[in-house]
Design an enzyme around this catalytic site. Structure first.
Site, PDB file in Angstrom:
ATOM      1  N   GLU A  66      35.025  45.189  32.846  1.00 33.21           N
ATOM      2  CA  GLU A  66      34.924  44.217  31.749  1.00 33.21           C
ATOM      3  C   GLU A  66      34.344  44.842  30.480  1.00 33.21           C
ATOM      4  O   GLU A  66      33.929  44.124  29.568  1.00 33.21           O
ATOM      5  CB  GLU A  66      34.083  43.009  32.178  1.00 33.21           C
ATOM      6  N   LYS A  79      36.323  28.450  34.936  1.00 27.00           N
ATOM      7  CA  LYS A  79      37.425  29.405  34.817  1.00 27.00           C
ATOM      8  C   LYS A  79      38.723  28.648  35.095  1.00 27.00           C
ATOM      9  O   LYS A  79      38.960  28.226  36.238  1.00 27.00           O
ATOM     10  CB  LYS A  79      37.274  30.512  35.861  1.00 27.00           C
TER      11      LYS A  79
HETATM   12  P1  PGA Z   1      35.983  37.947  38.555  1.00 22.31           P
HETATM   13  O1  PGA Z   1      34.516  38.147  37.985  1.00 22.31           O
HETATM   14  O2  PGA Z   1      36.860  37.533  37.460  1.00 22.31           O
HETATM   15  O3  PGA Z   1      36.311  39.293  39.150  1.00 22.31           O
HETATM   16  O4  PGA Z   1      35.844  36.881  39.631  1.00 22.31           O
HETATM   17  C1  PGA Z   1      33.940  37.332  37.018  1.00 22.31           C
HETATM   18  C2  PGA Z   1      32.765  36.570  37.554  1.00 22.31           C
HETATM   19  O5  PGA Z   1      32.403  36.696  38.737  1.00 22.31           O
HETATM   20  O6  PGA Z   1      32.167  35.789  36.828  1.00 22.31           O
HETATM   21 ZN    ZN Z   2      30.671  35.203  38.591  1.00 26.19          ZN
END
Ligand code: PGA
Ligand code: ZN
Length: 431
Positions: free
Chosen positions: A203, A337
């Site tokens: 990231e 998300k």
């Molecule tokens: P991921 O990580 O998109 O790999 O799930 C992001 C998070 O855990 O917040």
């Molecule tokens: Zn997370």
């Protein structure tokens, strides 16, 4: 505002893995697209990301999801009014017919859902945040920005997944970015001075070549100070432990492999509590595993009024799981998300539920991202107040931070920013 065509393609995300892009065209000529992100430390309760699982692209191609859009979704939605986001999303949920969107794939459904919203906004001549927020979205988010990346995003070089910062002392959104810039580069200088600069994790945060979690904290705190800020006052630390990845379901223990330590649930909760006493931490995400409700209760009793406790894998943006969390009183914040649940409608509902409970939502990207800045608009549209999209590097991250700058300009005098004050709603006992 009728839909005339829906087209889907396979494109590639920030890790170079296949993902879905959808383009929706309306009869009036308006168009919109949606690019779907993808996680690496995915929660077990997430909606299903459909991948082909055959010999191409190491099984990761998404051609079945693309074909589901072409064969099943597009014919069903042709002629539908694109401004009926709820009707369209529920139609797709029913076409899918499974609990976790495993028939059509949440990646197929979300791509269409996002593209429909964009096309409808374009058709009305509105910015996406204005359209999604029905004109009520005006709160610029406080960013939560990764400085050091670990866990599944850095081949387990360190166990904790994210060491982040939150510029709680910033007076306005651009200042949060300036403060982050200063700390990010000070941390980079420190990795270079220690001869441990090995590039960036998934990231965009620094590759975590450290000996212990204590060293990561030390670097972060010194970087904040070198940048001229007071830790805990101007800039606070935030963590994403992603504890479900460290959890052994069989015997209920947590394991730190870097330090070669195994903890019972109680001991792990105590460790998290002691970190919050030792370091200037304002927020912890997934401090405990997604099935360890008792561990979460313990953490909440100790920290619930002092630290933002975010559930990510715990809730997976799922209304029923968020409701359960609110009933049990185990957290005070929900990570949001869109691809964990699969439609724009359900995502907005999850944010609404979180806000009604007096909790704070944090709109979030995935570790596998695209050049789509939909979530920046979503954060402002819903007045969520917080945004987490990874680090302060790499275009799939920066496109989201930059989009908020553009939204701020578009909002003009309507723009609001609460900064660290927004935590006063949940953190009533922070000395
Ligand atoms: P991921 O990580 O998109 O790999 O799930 C992001 C998070 O855990 O917040
Ligand atoms: Zn997370």
């Amino acid at each position: 505002m009728k839909i005339s065509s829906i087209e889907a393609f396979q494109i590639f995300d920030s890790r170079g893995n296949p993902t879905v892009e959808v383009a929706v065209s309306l009869k009036n000529g308006a168009r919109g697209c949606g690019l779907v992100p993808s996680g690496a430390s995915t929660g077990q309760f997430e909606a299903l990301e459909l991948r082909d699982g055959d010999s191409r692209f190491r099984g990761k191609s998404v051609l079945k999801a693309v074909s589901n859009i072409d064969r099943i979704v597009a014919p069903a939605l042709r002629g539908w009014d694109a401004s009926d986001q709820q009707g369209i999303d529920w139609c797709m949920i029913e076409l899918d017919g499974t609990e976790n969107k495993s028939r059509l794939g949440a990646n197929a459904i979300l791509g269409v859902s996002m593209a429909v919203a964009r096309a409808a906004a374009a058709s009305r001549g509105q910015a996406l945040f204005d359209y999604l927020g029905k004109g009520r979205g005006c709160l610029l988010p406080l960013p939560e920005i990764q400085i050091i990346g670990g866990g599944a995003h850095a081949n387990w070089r360190i166990d904790v997944q994210d060491f982040l910062l939150i510029a709680i002392g910033a007076k306005h959104y651009p200042q949060t970015l300036e403060m982050t810039f200063n700390v990010y580069h000070a941390a980079g200088d420190m990795f270079k001075e220690r001869n441990r600069y090995f590039g960036l994790a998934d990231e965009g945060g620094f590759w975590p070549d450290v000996q212990s979690h204590a060293e990561a904290f030390e670097i972060l705190i010194e970087a904040i100070e070198r940048a001229g800020y007071e830790p805990g006052v101007d800039v606070a630390i935030s963590l994403d432990i992603a504890a479900s990845d460290l959890y052994n379901k069989e015997n209920g223990t947590y394991r730190f492999s870097l330090e070669d330590k195994i903890y019972s649930s109680n001991e792990f909760a105590d460790l998290m509590i002691s970190w919050c006493e030792t370091y200037p931490i304002i927020s912890i995400e997934d401090a405990m595993a997604d099935t360890d409700w008792q561990g979460w209760s313990k953490i909440y009793r100790a920290l619930g009024r002092k630290v933002q406790l975010i559930g990510d894998d715990l809730f997976t943006t799922n209304i029923e799981r968020i409701k359960k969390g609110i009933e049990k009183g185990v957290a005070n914040s929900v990570l949001i998300k869109p691809n964990q649940i699969g439609t724009v409608t359900e995502t907005l509902e999850a944010i609404g539920l979180t806000q009604q409970a007096g909790w704070l939502p944090v709109v979030s990207a995935r570790s596998g991202e695209t050049e789509d800045a939909f979530i920046s608009h979503l954060a402002v549209a819903s007045n969520a107040g917080q945004l987490k999209v990874g680090s302060f590097a790499r275009s799939e991250r920066m496109v989201k931070w930059n989009e908020v700058l553009r939204i701020e300009r578009a909002l003009g005098k309507r723009a609001k920013f609460q900064g660290g004050q927004l935590y006063e709603r949940i953190l009533t006992d922070r000395s």
